[in-house]
Design a protein around this motif. Structure first.
Motif, PDB file in Angstrom:
ATOM      1  N   THR A   5      38.666  39.120  32.063  1.00 41.99           N
ATOM      2  CA  THR A   5      39.085  39.453  30.701  1.00 41.99           C
ATOM      3  C   THR A   5      39.491  38.221  29.881  1.00 41.99           C
ATOM      4  OG1 THR A   5      41.323  39.901  31.538  1.00 41.99           O
ATOM      5  CG2 THR A   5      39.823  41.765  31.358  1.00 41.99           C
ATOM      6  N   ASP A   6      39.782  37.119  30.526  1.00 37.50           N
ATOM      7  CA  ASP A   6      40.190  35.897  29.831  1.00 37.50           C
ATOM      8  C   ASP A   6      39.130  34.830  30.078  1.00 37.50           C
ATOM      9  OD1 ASP A   6      41.358  33.660  28.733  1.00 37.50           O
ATOM     10  OD2 ASP A   6      43.321  33.947  29.685  1.00 37.50           O
ATOM     11  N   ARG A   7      38.092  34.833  29.274  1.00 41.33           N
ATOM     12  CA  ARG A   7      36.983  33.905  29.478  1.00 41.33           C
ATOM     13  C   ARG A   7      37.357  32.468  29.129  1.00 41.33           C
ATOM     14  NH1 ARG A   7      32.297  36.524  31.330  1.00 41.33           N
ATOM     15  NH2 ARG A   7      33.056  38.556  32.019  1.00 41.33           N
ATOM     16  N   VAL A   8      38.391  32.277  28.337  1.00 45.22           N
ATOM     17  CA  VAL A   8      38.875  30.917  28.066  1.00 45.22           C
ATOM     18  C   VAL A   8      39.456  30.308  29.335  1.00 45.22           C
ATOM     19  CG1 VAL A   8      40.534  29.537  26.768  1.00 45.22           C
ATOM     20  CG2 VAL A   8      39.287  31.370  25.621  1.00 45.22           C
ATOM     21  N   GLU A   9      40.264  31.094  30.042  1.00 51.20           N
ATOM     22  CA  GLU A   9      40.828  30.608  31.300  1.00 51.20           C
ATOM     23  C   GLU A   9      39.737  30.410  32.342  1.00 51.20           C
ATOM     24  OE1 GLU A   9      43.637  29.538  34.335  1.00 51.20           O
ATOM     25  OE2 GLU A   9      43.422  29.292  32.170  1.00 51.20           O
ATOM     26  N   LEU A  10      38.770  31.304  32.371  1.00 52.05           N
ATOM     27  CA  LEU A  10      37.649  31.137  33.295  1.00 52.05           C
ATOM     28  C   LEU A  10      36.936  29.815  33.030  1.00 52.05           C
ATOM     29  CD1 LEU A  10      35.601  32.191  35.416  1.00 52.05           C
ATOM     30  CD2 LEU A  10      34.400  33.325  33.523  1.00 52.05           C
ATOM     31  N   ALA A  11      36.660  29.518  31.764  1.00 55.17           N
ATOM     32  CA  ALA A  11      35.984  28.268  31.422  1.00 55.17           C
ATOM     33  C   ALA A  11      36.823  27.065  31.821  1.00 55.17           C
ATOM     34  CB  ALA A  11      35.674  28.240  29.926  1.00 55.17           C
ATOM     35  N   ARG A  12      38.150  27.175  31.650  1.00 54.24           N
ATOM     36  CA  ARG A  12      39.033  26.059  32.021  1.00 54.24           C
ATOM     37  C   ARG A  12      38.968  25.788  33.520  1.00 54.24           C
ATOM     38  NH1 ARG A  12      43.215  24.599  34.580  1.00 54.24           N
ATOM     39  NH2 ARG A  12      43.616  26.699  35.390  1.00 54.24           N
ATOM     40  N   VAL A  13      39.051  26.851  34.325  1.00 56.55           N
ATOM     41  CA  VAL A  13      39.049  26.672  35.774  1.00 56.55           C
ATOM     42  C   VAL A  13      37.697  26.130  36.243  1.00 56.55           C
ATOM     43  CG1 VAL A  13      39.360  27.806  38.007  1.00 56.55           C
ATOM     44  CG2 VAL A  13      40.780  28.483  36.069  1.00 56.55           C
ATOM     45  N   ALA A  32      28.779  35.291  28.443  1.00 58.43           N
ATOM     46  CA  ALA A  32      30.117  35.687  27.994  1.00 58.43           C
ATOM     47  C   ALA A  32      30.262  37.190  27.834  1.00 58.43           C
ATOM     48  CB  ALA A  32      30.445  34.989  26.677  1.00 58.43           C
ATOM     49  N   ASP A  33      29.167  37.907  27.706  1.00 53.77           N
ATOM     50  CA  ASP A  33      29.246  39.343  27.463  1.00 53.77           C
ATOM     51  C   ASP A  33      29.029  40.184  28.727  1.00 53.77           C
ATOM     52  OD1 ASP A  33      29.619  38.925  24.705  1.00 53.77           O
ATOM     53  OD2 ASP A  33      27.452  38.684  24.422  1.00 53.77           O
ATOM     54  N   GLY A  34      28.574  39.563  29.788  1.00 54.91           N
ATOM     55  CA  GLY A  34      28.294  40.313  31.003  1.00 54.91           C
ATOM     56  C   GLY A  34      29.504  40.402  31.909  1.00 54.91           C
ATOM     57  N   PRO A  35      29.365  41.077  33.041  1.00 54.79           N
ATOM     58  CA  PRO A  35      30.477  41.167  33.992  1.00 54.79           C
ATOM     59  C   PRO A  35      30.752  39.819  34.643  1.00 54.79           C
ATOM     60  CG  PRO A  35      28.475  42.081  34.940  1.00 54.79           C
ATOM     61  CD  PRO A  35      28.163  41.790  33.504  1.00 54.79           C
ATOM     62  N   LEU A  36      31.946  39.667  35.174  1.00 56.48           N
ATOM     63  CA  LEU A  36      32.299  38.476  35.931  1.00 56.48           C
ATOM     64  C   LEU A  36      31.476  38.480  37.217  1.00 56.48           C
ATOM     65  CD1 LEU A  36      34.437  36.071  35.981  1.00 56.48           C
ATOM     66  CD2 LEU A  36      35.688  37.504  37.611  1.00 56.48           C
ATOM     67  N   ARG A  37      30.733  37.426  37.434  1.00 57.81           N
ATOM     68  CA  ARG A  37      29.858  37.342  38.608  1.00 57.81           C
ATOM     69  C   ARG A  37      30.577  36.567  39.702  1.00 57.81           C
ATOM     70  NH1 ARG A  37      25.321  34.305  35.387  1.00 57.81           N
ATOM     71  NH2 ARG A  37      27.271  33.213  34.861  1.00 57.81           N
ATOM     72  N   VAL A  66      33.421  43.464  36.869  1.00 56.36           N
ATOM     73  CA  VAL A  66      33.340  42.463  37.941  1.00 56.36           C
ATOM     74  C   VAL A  66      32.236  42.890  38.901  1.00 56.36           C
ATOM     75  CG1 VAL A  66      34.559  41.235  39.779  1.00 56.36           C
ATOM     76  CG2 VAL A  66      35.829  42.033  37.757  1.00 56.36           C
ATOM     77  N   ARG A  67      31.305  41.985  39.174  1.00 53.99           N
ATOM     78  CA  ARG A  67      30.200  42.278  40.083  1.00 53.99           C
ATOM     79  C   ARG A  67      30.208  41.255  41.219  1.00 53.99           C
ATOM     80  NH1 ARG A  67      24.773  42.559  37.146  1.00 53.99           N
ATOM     81  NH2 ARG A  67      25.568  44.655  36.685  1.00 53.99           N
ATOM     82  N   PHE A  68      30.155  41.757  42.451  1.00 52.86           N
ATOM     83  CA  PHE A  68      30.233  40.904  43.632  1.00 52.86           C
ATOM     84  C   PHE A  68      28.845  40.725  44.256  1.00 52.86           C
ATOM     85  CE2 PHE A  68      34.486  42.433  43.140  1.00 52.86           C
ATOM     86  CZ  PHE A  68      35.321  41.475  43.693  1.00 52.86           C
ATOM     87  N   THR A  69      28.599  39.512  44.745  1.00 55.00           N
ATOM     88  CA  THR A  69      27.463  39.236  45.617  1.00 55.00           C
ATOM     89  C   THR A  69      28.030  38.724  46.933  1.00 55.00           C
ATOM     90  OG1 THR A  69      26.049  38.629  43.743  1.00 55.00           O
ATOM     91  CG2 THR A  69      25.344  37.930  45.935  1.00 55.00           C
ATOM     92  N   MET A  70      27.729  39.420  48.017  1.00 51.75           N
ATOM     93  CA  MET A  70      28.231  39.058  49.345  1.00 51.75           C
ATOM     94  C   MET A  70      27.037  38.608  50.187  1.00 51.75           C
ATOM     95  SD  MET A  70      31.535  39.721  49.145  1.00 51.75           S
ATOM     96  CE  MET A  70      32.160  39.906  50.824  1.00 51.75           C
ATOM     97  N   ILE A  71      27.066  37.333  50.593  1.00 50.04           N
ATOM     98  CA  ILE A  71      25.934  36.723  51.286  1.00 50.04           C
ATOM     99  C   ILE A  71      26.350  36.372  52.708  1.00 50.04           C
ATOM    100  CG2 ILE A  71      24.264  34.833  51.270  1.00 50.04           C
ATOM    101  CD1 ILE A  71      24.891  34.506  48.257  1.00 50.04           C
ATOM    102  N   GLY A  72      25.613  36.877  53.676  1.00 58.95           N
ATOM    103  CA  GLY A  72      25.880  36.529  55.064  1.00 58.95           C
ATOM    104  C   GLY A  72      26.016  37.756  55.940  1.00 58.95           C
ATOM    105  N   HIS A  73      26.343  37.514  57.187  1.00 56.58           N
ATOM    106  CA  HIS A  73      26.572  38.594  58.136  1.00 56.58           C
ATOM    107  C   HIS A  73      27.418  38.028  59.266  1.00 56.58           C
ATOM    108  CE1 HIS A  73      23.629  36.738  60.876  1.00 56.58           C
ATOM    109  NE2 HIS A  73      22.919  36.524  59.787  1.00 56.58           N
ATOM    110  N   GLY A  74      28.065  38.910  60.015  1.00 58.00           N
ATOM    111  CA  GLY A  74      28.872  38.417  61.121  1.00 58.00           C
ATOM    112  C   GLY A  74      29.950  39.382  61.547  1.00 58.00           C
TER     113      GLY A  74
END
Length: 380
Positions: free
Chosen positions: A342-350, A201-206, A234-242
């Motif tokens: 910023t809305d971790r309640v909505e994140l948990a709901r989704v 809950a305290d880290g960036p959105l992964r 917000v932290r992104f992980t991009m997996i793949g190539h093409g």
């Protein structure tokens, strides 16, 4: 189709040069039919050539020569393996042969080997559609691929599409014997979701994306959204190539992105489950408006919140259990991710809504259920 009703569990052979590590749709159907009560036997010799290599062969015809040689060798392997499975030659009674995805040529061999057995063709994406999405120029090539599609579907007794949009685009005689089975998610994705660690809950959105960077996936829009979120949690992980990878990297300049060339089929589910958000597709082409990609099914099964483009088939499949943004709109995608950060309640709901929907509707058994009456002979 007939045969199983009087003999108990139906016997289904999965046949062809498919590769479940690169196209898990075949694995989902096999797992689903097993879960529904079928005995599933695989007669499989993976070609070892992905869609990109096949498209390259169309652009450069000389590349088709080694591809044809490899296909011939795989067919020899399949023909030898099929001897013990052919009814009337000492083999068992077979209720259906399912030709796995990308089996547009394999189905002709299947018809030669299993003359009296009903054939099912998994026609998740027509070759002509794939060529258009990959920006393969030339009307002659498109006409050739449409002919390949027509010949393959004509050989099949039953055609399997992944969305009603794909079914409705087929010719009328084919459409009448087409069943829609959603892509779904294999068992490993549900296991990964169950074993995933609790969210931080305290880290960036992964946020994770995985794919082959095809125009369908709209990855450059993801890259541009990541750049807009530079400095945000917000932290992104991009997996793949093409195909669109270079454009995506340019668009994401300055963003918090971790790039990975790929992850194996055994590793990918747990890797995705370790993120908060799984991204779907954001392409603006005609094909992107007709599909529900495997990554949204898999991401939901792994317990991620799904964020994807607002198209009719995806909204129909996901309902309120996902966040939708206009296709090809980096600003809208960035805004949606910023809200979830910023809305971790909505994140948990989704996340919870998507996981519940996946457990109800995206399992292999549910994905294969529309095909079951055709396998057992109950379809009319």
């Amino acid at each position: 189709m007939t045969g199983a009703a009087d003999r108990g569990d139906p016997l289904v052979i999965f046949f062809g040069t498919y590769d479940t590590t690169t196209h898990p749709r075949v694995l989902v159907l096999a797992q689903g039919l097993r879960a529904l009560g079928a005995t599933v036997v695989e007669c499989n010799a993976p070609l070892g050539v992905g869609t990109a290599e096949r498209v390259t062969a169309l652009r450069r015809p000389w590349r088709a020569i080694p591809l044809s040689v490899r296909l011939g060798r795989r067919w020899w392997t399949l023909a030898r393996a099929a001897r013990a499975l052919r009814p009337g030659r000492g083999g068992p009674d077979v209720d259906a042969v399912v030709v796995g995805y990308l089996g547009l040529f394999d189905i002709h061999l299947a018809r030669l080997l299993f003359r009296a057995v009903p054939l099912v063709l998994d026609h998740m994406a027509p070759a002509a559609d794939t060529a258009a999405d990959r920006r393969l120029g030339g009307g002659g090539r498109r006409r050739l691929l449409r002919a390949v599609d027509r010949a393959a579907t004509a050989r099949a007794d039953v055609v399997v599409a992944d969305t009603s949009e794909h079914r409705d685009a087929l010719p009328g005689p084919v459409r009448s014997r087409t069943v829609v089975c959603p892509v779904g998610a294999a068992d490993a994705w549900f296991a990964a979701g169950a074993a995933a660690p609790p969210p931080d809950a305290d880290g960036p959105l992964r946020v994770v994306f995985f794919g082959l960077y095809t125009p369908l996936q709209g990855a450059p829009a993801i890259g541009a959204a990541a750049a807009l979120l530079a400095g945000r949690p917000v932290r992104f992980t991009m997996i793949g190539h093409g195909q669109d990878e270079a454009a995506t990297r340019r668009a994401a300049a300055g963003a918090d992105v971790r790039w990975r060339s790929w992850a194996g089929a055994a590793e990918l589910p747990a890797l995705v489950a370790g993120h908060d958000v799984c991204l779907g597709i954001f392409g603006t082409g005609a094909k992107a408006a007709r599909v529900v990609p495997n990554k949204v099914f898999q991401g939901a099964a792994a317990g991620c919140a799904v964020v994807t483009s607002d198209t009719a088939p995806q909204r129909r499949a996901l309902g309120t259990a996902a966040v939708f943004v206009p296709p090809g709109d980096p600003a809208a995608l960035a805004a949606a991710l910023d809200r979830l950060a910023t809305d971790r309640v909505e994140l948990a709901r989704v996340r919870a809504a998507g996981h519940h929907l996946a457990q109800r509707d995206f399992t292999p058994a549910r994905a294969a259920a529309p095909l079951w009456p055709w396998i057992t002979g109950a379809a009319t």
